[in-house]
Design a protein around this motif. Structure first.
Motif, PDB file in Angstrom:
ATOM      1  N   ASN A  74       0.833  -1.208   0.000  1.00 58.06           N
ATOM      2  CA  ASN A  74       0.000   0.000   0.000  1.00 58.06           C
ATOM      3  C   ASN A  74       0.866   1.258   0.000  1.00 58.06           C
ATOM      4  O   ASN A  74       0.549   2.243  -0.679  1.00 58.06           O
ATOM      5  N   THR A  75       1.968   1.231   0.733  1.00 62.24           N
ATOM      6  CA  THR A  75       2.887   2.370   0.747  1.00 62.24           C
ATOM      7  C   THR A  75       3.511   2.569  -0.633  1.00 62.24           C
ATOM      8  O   THR A  75       3.559   3.693  -1.148  1.00 62.24           O
ATOM      9  N   ALA A  76       3.977   1.494  -1.239  1.00 66.31           N
ATOM     10  CA  ALA A  76       4.578   1.582  -2.573  1.00 66.31           C
ATOM     11  C   ALA A  76       3.566   2.102  -3.592  1.00 66.31           C
ATOM     12  O   ALA A  76       3.892   2.917  -4.457  1.00 66.31           O
ATOM     13  N   LEU A  77       2.335   1.664  -3.467  1.00 63.10           N
ATOM     14  CA  LEU A  77       1.283   2.119  -4.377  1.00 63.10           C
ATOM     15  C   LEU A  77       1.023   3.611  -4.198  1.00 63.10           C
ATOM     16  O   LEU A  77       0.900   4.352  -5.179  1.00 63.10           O
ATOM     17  N   SER A  78       0.982   4.068  -2.977  1.00 62.41           N
ATOM     18  CA  SER A  78       0.769   5.497  -2.710  1.00 62.41           C
ATOM     19  C   SER A  78       1.899   6.347  -3.279  1.00 62.41           C
ATOM     20  O   SER A  78       1.663   7.393  -3.884  1.00 62.41           O
ATOM     21  N   VAL A  79       3.129   5.893  -3.083  1.00 62.13           N
ATOM     22  CA  VAL A  79       4.276   6.642  -3.592  1.00 62.13           C
ATOM     23  C   VAL A  79       4.262   6.662  -5.119  1.00 62.13           C
ATOM     24  O   VAL A  79       4.511   7.695  -5.739  1.00 62.13           O
ATOM     25  N   THR A  80       3.942   5.531  -5.733  1.00 59.08           N
ATOM     26  CA  THR A  80       3.874   5.471  -7.195  1.00 59.08           C
ATOM     27  C   THR A  80       2.782   6.378  -7.727  1.00 59.08           C
ATOM     28  O   THR A  80       2.986   7.105  -8.705  1.00 59.08           O
TER      29      THR A  80
END
Length: 113
Positions: A74-80
């Motif tokens: 979820n963090t990686a998705l938000s940053v992307t």
């Protein structure tokens, strides 16, 4: 290996997102048309969404240890997603941060298989 109709293992979705983001940073982004940069980031986001959805299904089925991995995805998705919306180009640091998170995540997924 998955057969037709079966969902692919989560590690493949993570590897797909890594590949897409690596290919984006391997090129001089400033020379790419904005729509190509945007479409590449959208493709990476789609890979991450598939990974997230797979992890949600595994968590709902009672698999242990999935919650922390889901949080990282979820963090990686938000940053992307945040890297998709500069006025020009990409937010390179955000994409690099996502790549680092995904490499760690992929190592974790592969160590469990």
């Amino acid at each position: 290996m998955s057969t037709a109709g079966e969902p692919r293992p989560s590690g493949n979705h993570c590897a797909d997102a890594l590949s897409v983001l690596d290919s984006l940073l391997a090129r001089p982004v400033e020379d790419l048309p904005p729509d190509q940069v945007y479409n590449t980031l959208v493709e990476a986001s789609r890979c991450l969404v598939k990974l997230r959805d797979s992890l949600i299904a595994r968590k709902r089925s009672g698999e242990a240890g999935v919650a922390a991995t889901l949080e990282h995805v979820n963090t990686a998705l938000s940053v992307t997603d945040g890297a998709e919306f500069p006025l020009v180009g990409i937010r390179r640091k955000q994409v690099e941060s996502t790549l680092d998170q995904l490499r760690t995540l992929l190592e974790d997924v592969e160590s469990r298989t």
